[in-house]
Write an enzyme that holds these catalytic residues in place. Structure first.
Site, PDB file in Angstrom:
ATOM      1  N   LYS A 271      36.554  51.635  62.152  1.00  0.00           N
ATOM      2  CA  LYS A 271      35.665  51.899  61.955  1.00  0.00           C
ATOM      3  C   LYS A 271      34.481  51.197  62.637  1.00  0.00           C
ATOM      4  CE  LYS A 271      32.113  50.684  57.918  1.00  0.00           C
ATOM      5  NZ  LYS A 271      31.898  50.471  56.720  1.00  0.00           N
ATOM      6  N   ASP A 276      24.559  48.052  59.512  1.00  0.00           N
ATOM      7  CA  ASP A 276      25.139  49.076  58.438  1.00  0.00           C
ATOM      8  C   ASP A 276      23.894  48.707  57.693  1.00  0.00           C
ATOM      9  OD1 ASP A 276      26.284  50.815  55.722  1.00  0.00           O
ATOM     10  OD2 ASP A 276      27.248  49.515  55.138  1.00  0.00           O
ATOM     11  N   LYS A 283      21.042  47.979  51.528  1.00  0.00           N
ATOM     12  CA  LYS A 283      22.054  46.878  50.541  1.00  0.00           C
ATOM     13  C   LYS A 283      20.486  45.889  50.148  1.00  0.00           C
ATOM     14  CE  LYS A 283      25.575  47.350  53.508  1.00  0.00           C
ATOM     15  NZ  LYS A 283      26.803  47.651  52.565  1.00  0.00           N
ATOM     16  N   ASP A 294      30.328  44.893  61.167  1.00  0.00           N
ATOM     17  CA  ASP A 294      31.094  46.389  59.946  1.00  0.00           C
ATOM     18  C   ASP A 294      31.199  47.210  60.989  1.00  0.00           C
ATOM     19  OD1 ASP A 294      31.187  47.877  57.952  1.00  0.00           O
ATOM     20  OD2 ASP A 294      29.848  48.660  58.016  1.00  0.00           O
ATOM     21  N   ASP A 353      25.883  54.451  51.465  1.00  0.00           N
ATOM     22  CA  ASP A 353      26.064  53.076  51.772  1.00  0.00           C
ATOM     23  C   ASP A 353      27.224  53.126  52.186  1.00  0.00           C
ATOM     24  OD1 ASP A 353      26.339  50.637  52.891  1.00  0.00           O
ATOM     25  OD2 ASP A 353      25.761  49.461  50.737  1.00  0.00           O
ATOM     26  N   GLU A 355      29.728  54.834  54.227  1.00  0.00           N
ATOM     27  CA  GLU A 355      29.247  55.420  55.236  1.00  0.00           C
ATOM     28  C   GLU A 355      30.765  55.804  56.641  1.00  0.00           C
ATOM     29  OE1 GLU A 355      28.307  52.486  54.905  1.00  0.00           O
ATOM     30  OE2 GLU A 355      29.222  51.794  56.412  1.00  0.00           O
ATOM     31  N   ARG A 357      33.680  56.005  55.651  1.00  0.00           N
ATOM     32  CA  ARG A 357      34.945  56.260  54.581  1.00  0.00           C
ATOM     33  C   ARG A 357      34.431  57.876  55.803  1.00  0.00           C
ATOM     34  NH1 ARG A 357      34.074  55.622  48.967  1.00  0.00           N
ATOM     35  NH2 ARG A 357      33.877  54.080  49.551  1.00  0.00           N
TER      36      ARG A 357
HETATM   37 ZN    ZN Z   1      29.841  49.858  56.207  1.00  0.00          ZN
HETATM   38 MG    MG Z   2      28.192  50.603  53.781  1.00  0.00          MG
END
Ligand code: ZN
Ligand code: MG
Length: 504
Positions: A271, A276, A283, A294, A353, A355, A357
């Site tokens: 990933k 993020d 967030k 991230d 959030d 994201e 996946r």
């Molecule tokens: Zn993330």
């Molecule tokens: Mg996220």
């Protein structure tokens, strides 16, 4: 830092510090520690007697030799209890003692081959652990520290580490371990360099460039798809995450062919969210700065691919990195939007959030199209996993028991604890969408498993494992091989997994 392997007597070494060791509970030290004690007229035995030196695991007591030995300093590393001793203790003590030596200003350090004497561990494995611990434990990220003249430690460095062994017949085995350990630790440090980099300096295009540079250095193929190609391939899930940012997505493919006669290729997917913010489902401000990390899963895959290129095992491995910056803006994906992944399946985005996946879904589709198997994806995926395990273990799920066992074993070899979670099929129920094939979030409870079930929907029956490193990608303190900042987890585990699966 250069690591030199040489035969000799540690008590006569002229390095600026020498490292010996002590098991918990030992009253009169033998071996190299005994020889140093003798040279110091019993100083070590006296400190044990006084109770200042106990041999506790993680201990690093510095003694000034005041002219009684060629080296000005001795550091006694605590090995802990003898029945709990293994190469992980060796790896860890090297980080602790070398940081101690560096703080004291020692530019050269000599160490014995901890564990190969009384504990009887394999010399190659000990040497590998020493090299790994030394290179991981002295890691620093100082790119932006050029005006920090007050930080005395910033100017101190260990230039040379001498591994000193009295038995000459062991030197070849030690050199072999040092070579492998150097590659593994350097790979993890490449990962840390990417993860520690601020997001303004490492948008998706820059992450892709790092992958290209490291691929070139390791002699492996690397191709980068830009946002147009990503769009043309139908990677609508990846596009939807990056669409709110000025910095467009990238998709990186790194190919290592160590077994050209085989038509099987393993896939490592990471990933790569370079920042993020959460997107429109933004967030809270507190702690958001950590979201530059991230992309740690992507960095681990890139670092691991570099090591695989260097170590040349007999196996084919392809590394895939979907990368995007998740930002809120007038063009950003909104909760309730429906996007289409590369395989034609539609996803209702409930929470922007969730994201990671989404971008992994497209990477999984691409991996399946390329017939990669097994697929192992690595991601800072869910806060739920960090809550479940904390910083002490990395969680993972697998659709295959033997792959799950191999991951656990690779973690043990690396000194990284990996803990298997179940894939609970019932939890997929919560991902049913009213209007699309699937939605990207379900219930709050069991969030890490639900995220895995979302990925499983795209993986279908391919042999697969998902590593959720959300709780272990960075450290808030210096401890053993880790220093504050990125840990480099699970770079070495991925490399050891590939080595274990290779035919030689
Ligand atoms: Zn993330
Ligand atoms: Mg996220």
């Amino acid at each position: 830092m250069e690591i030199k392997v040489e035969s000799g007597d540690i008590a006569k070494h002229s390095a600026k510090a020498v490292i010996v060791n002590l098991f918990d509970g030992v009253k009169s030290p033998g071996g190299a520690t005994g020889a140093v004690d003798k040279a110091l007229d019993g100083a070590i035995s006296n400190l044990i007697e006084d109770g200042e030196l106990k041999g506790k695991r993680g201990g690093a007591l510095l003694i000034h030799t005041l002219g009684r030995m060629p080296s000005p300093r001795v550091i006694v590393a605590g090995l802990g209890k003898e029945d709990k001793f293994d190469v992980n203790v060796v790896r860890s003590l090297m980080g602790t003692t070398l940081r101690r030596a560096r703080a004291a200003g020692a530019s050269s350090v000599a160490t014995i081959l901890h564990g190969a004497g009384i504990a009887g561990l394999d010399a190659t494995a000990c040497a590998q652990a020493i090299a790994e611990g030394a290179i991981l434990g002295t890691y620093r990220f100082r790119r932006y520290k050029y005006n920090d003249n007050d930080d005395e430690n910033a100017t101190k460095a260990i230039d040379t580490l001498h591994i000193v062994e009295s038995d000459e017949s062991k030197l070849a085995a030690i050199r072999e371990g040092v070579e492998r350990g150097t590659i593994l630790a350097t790979a993890a440090n490449h990962t840390r360099d990417m993860a520690n980099e601020p997001a303004n300096a490492l948008p998706p295009a820059a992450l892709a460039e790092r992958a290209q540079e490291l691929s070139k250095d390791a002699g492996i193929e690397c191709e980068v798809f830009d946002e147009k190609k990503v769009q043309d391939l139908g990677m609508g899930a990846l596009m939807s995450v990056g669409i709110g940012s000025e910095k467009p997505p990238r998709f990186v493919i790194m190919k290592y062919r160590g077994d050209p006669d085989s038509d099987e290729t393993m896939g490592l997917l990471g990933k790569g969210i370079t920042f993020d913010s959460g997107g429109i489902s933004i967030k809270p401000a507190a702690g958001m700065e950590a979201m530059k990390g991230d992309m740690s899963g992507a960095a681990a895959v890139i670092g691991a691919m570099w090591a695989i290129g260097k170590l040349k095992p007999k196996i084919n491995v392809t590394g895939l990195v979907p990368s995007a910056e998740n930002m809120p803006s007038g063009s950003a994906t909104k909760p309730g939007d429906v996007v289409k992944a590369m395989n034609g399946k539609t996803i209702e985005v409930i929470n922007t959030d969730a994201e990671g996946r989404l971008i992994l879904a497209d990477a999984i589709c691409y991996a399946k199209e390329q017939k990669l198997s097994p697929i192992v994806d690595v991601a800072t995926l869910t806060g739920a996993m960090a809550v479940a395990l904390g910083p002490g273990a990395t969680g993972y799920m697998s659709s295959d028991d033997s792959l799950a066992e191999a991951i656990k074993a690779a973690g043990e070899t690396s000194g990284e604890l990996l803990w298997r979670f179940p894939l609970i099929d019932d939890y997929a129920e919560g991902l049913k969408s009213n209007i699309a094939d699937i939605k990207n979030t379900g219930n709050r409870w069991g969030g890490a498993i639900i995220a895995a079930k979302f990925l499983h929907f795209f993986v279908e029956d391919t042999v697969w494992a998902h590593i959720d490193m959300a709780g272990t990608d960075d450290s808030d303190k210096d401890k053993g091989v880790y220093v504050k900042g990125s840990t480099g987890i699970p770079t070495r585990t991925l490399v050891n997994l590939v080595l274990g699966m290779a035919k030689g």
